[in-house]
Design a protein around this motif. Structure first.
Motif, short mmCIF file in Angstrom:
data_model
loop_
_atom_site.label_atom_id
_atom_site.label_comp_id
_atom_site.label_asym_id
_atom_site.label_seq_id
_atom_site.Cartn_x
_atom_site.Cartn_y
_atom_site.Cartn_z
N LYS A 5 0.83 -1.11 0.01
CA LYS A 5 0.13 0.06 -0.06
C LYS A 5 0.82 1.13 0.07
CE LYS A 5 -2.04 0.93 4.02
NZ LYS A 5 -2.79 1.28 5.03
N VAL A 6 0.52 2.08 -0.89
CA VAL A 6 1.22 3.50 -1.08
C VAL A 6 0.50 4.49 -0.45
CG1 VAL A 6 2.43 4.89 -2.54
CG2 VAL A 6 2.66 2.44 -2.96
N THR A 7 0.52 5.32 0.49
CA THR A 7 -0.07 6.25 1.01
C THR A 7 0.41 7.70 0.68
OG1 THR A 7 -0.60 4.97 3.00
CG2 THR A 7 -0.96 7.57 3.33
N LEU A 8 -0.47 8.40 -0.06
CA LEU A 8 0.07 9.77 -0.73
C LEU A 8 -0.28 11.05 0.35
CD1 LEU A 8 -1.23 9.11 -3.93
CD2 LEU A 8 1.09 8.57 -2.99
N ARG A 9 0.53 11.39 1.09
CA ARG A 9 0.23 12.39 2.11
C ARG A 9 -0.27 13.75 1.35
NH1 ARG A 9 2.69 13.94 6.89
NH2 ARG A 9 2.51 11.86 7.71
N PHE A 10 0.32 14.03 0.13
CA PHE A 10 0.07 15.13 -0.70
C PHE A 10 -1.53 14.93 -1.30
CE2 PHE A 10 2.61 12.54 -3.39
CZ PHE A 10 1.82 12.12 -4.64
N THR A 11 -2.37 13.99 -1.06
CA THR A 11 -3.40 13.93 -1.64
C THR A 11 -4.55 13.58 -0.43
OG1 THR A 11 -3.18 11.68 -2.21
CG2 THR A 11 -2.96 13.40 -4.02
N GLN A 12 -3.98 13.89 0.73
CA GLN A 12 -4.93 13.87 1.89
C GLN A 12 -5.04 12.35 2.36
OE1 GLN A 12 -6.47 15.86 -0.29
NE2 GLN A 12 -5.51 17.84 0.74
N GLY A 13 -4.10 11.52 2.17
CA GLY A 13 -4.01 10.33 2.46
C GLY A 13 -4.56 8.95 1.70
N LEU A 22 2.23 -6.32 -11.73
CA LEU A 22 1.80 -5.34 -12.49
C LEU A 22 2.48 -4.07 -12.96
CD1 LEU A 22 -2.20 -5.15 -11.20
CD2 LEU A 22 -1.06 -6.44 -13.19
N HIS A 23 3.30 -3.77 -11.97
CA HIS A 23 4.19 -2.62 -12.21
C HIS A 23 5.53 -2.80 -11.87
CE1 HIS A 23 0.04 -1.43 -9.76
NE2 HIS A 23 0.23 -0.78 -11.05
N THR A 24 6.29 -2.12 -12.87
CA THR A 24 7.86 -2.16 -12.56
C THR A 24 8.39 -1.31 -11.92
OG1 THR A 24 8.17 -0.97 -14.68
CG2 THR A 24 8.06 -3.48 -14.89
N CYS A 25 7.80 -0.11 -11.50
CA CYS A 25 8.17 0.88 -10.84
C CYS A 25 6.93 1.61 -9.96
CB CYS A 25 9.02 2.09 -11.46
SG CYS A 25 8.22 2.78 -12.68
N LEU A 26 7.37 2.41 -8.95
CA LEU A 26 6.26 3.33 -8.27
C LEU A 26 5.55 4.08 -9.27
CD1 LEU A 26 4.87 4.22 -5.74
CD2 LEU A 26 6.83 5.40 -5.11
N LEU A 27 6.02 4.70 -10.13
CA LEU A 27 5.67 5.74 -10.87
C LEU A 27 4.44 5.05 -11.82
CD1 LEU A 27 5.42 8.36 -12.51
CD2 LEU A 27 7.07 7.67 -14.05
N GLU A 28 4.56 3.79 -12.27
CA GLU A 28 3.47 3.08 -13.07
C GLU A 28 2.23 2.81 -12.10
OE1 GLU A 28 4.91 -0.69 -14.57
OE2 GLU A 28 6.42 0.42 -16.09
N ALA A 29 2.48 2.32 -10.91
CA ALA A 29 1.26 2.27 -10.07
C ALA A 29 0.60 3.62 -9.72
CB ALA A 29 1.85 1.72 -8.62
N LEU A 30 1.34 4.64 -9.63
CA LEU A 30 0.55 5.94 -9.59
C LEU A 30 -0.11 6.39 -10.70
CD1 LEU A 30 3.76 7.94 -7.65
CD2 LEU A 30 1.63 7.08 -6.67
N LEU A 81 9.50 -1.95 -0.96
CA LEU A 81 9.74 -3.14 -0.61
C LEU A 81 8.75 -3.38 0.84
CD1 LEU A 81 13.79 -2.75 -0.48
CD2 LEU A 81 12.14 -4.19 -1.67
N SER A 82 7.93 -2.42 1.13
CA SER A 82 7.00 -2.53 2.38
C SER A 82 5.74 -1.58 1.85
CB SER A 82 7.69 -2.18 3.73
OG SER A 82 8.09 -0.84 3.53
N ASP A 83 4.92 -1.36 2.84
CA ASP A 83 3.99 -0.27 2.47
C ASP A 83 4.81 1.08 2.78
OD1 ASP A 83 2.21 -2.13 2.35
OD2 ASP A 83 1.43 -1.83 4.28
N ILE A 84 4.55 1.76 2.12
CA ILE A 84 5.24 3.27 2.11
C ILE A 84 4.21 4.55 2.30
CG2 ILE A 84 7.32 2.20 0.78
CD1 ILE A 84 6.31 3.97 -1.51
N GLU A 85 4.78 5.56 2.78
CA GLU A 85 4.09 6.97 2.68
C GLU A 85 4.98 7.70 1.97
OE1 GLU A 85 2.29 9.93 6.04
OE2 GLU A 85 2.28 8.05 6.38
N ILE A 86 4.22 8.54 1.20
CA ILE A 86 5.05 9.86 0.54
C ILE A 86 4.62 10.64 0.51
CG2 ILE A 86 6.51 7.90 -1.24
CD1 ILE A 86 4.40 8.89 -3.38
N SER A 87 5.12 11.83 0.31
CA SER A 87 4.72 13.37 0.35
C SER A 87 5.44 14.11 -0.84
CB SER A 87 5.23 14.03 1.66
OG SER A 87 5.02 15.57 1.52
#
Length: 87
Positions: A5-13, A22-30, A81-87
């Motif tokens: 799970k990727v939590t996006l702080r810049f979009t209110q969580g 399905l995804h080779t990188c985080l950008l593809e998932a976004l 490599l784990s659940d992450i949170e980004i901003s």
């Protein structure tokens, strides 16, 4: 096959799923979740997709050439490599 799970702080969580099959990188998932991210090269050269990693861990398929500071990641060439949170 990993799912995180990727939590996006810049979009209110908002949460975005990352699936390694399905995804080779985080950008593809976004992109699949229609989250706008600035990027240009998609390979870790330019650094324009740089975001802050607030929680969790990521890996890189190859070391990015763009300069990143501690706590920054490049979604174009990293994968969770784990659940992450980004901003």
């Amino acid at each position: 096959m990993a799912s995180h799970k990727v939590t996006l702080r810049f979009t209110q969580g908002v949460h975005v799923p990352y699936h390694s099959e399905l995804h080779t990188c985080l950008l593809e998932a976004l992109e699949d979740s229609r989250i706008p991210v600035e990027y240009q090269c998609r390979e870790g050269f330019c650094g324009s997709c740089r975001v802050k990693l607030l929680k969790g861990k990521v890996g890189y398929k190859s070391k990015p050439l763009a300069f990143i500071q501690d706590g920054e990641i490049l979604p174009c060439c990293c994968h969770p490599l784990s659940d992450i949170e980004i901003s």
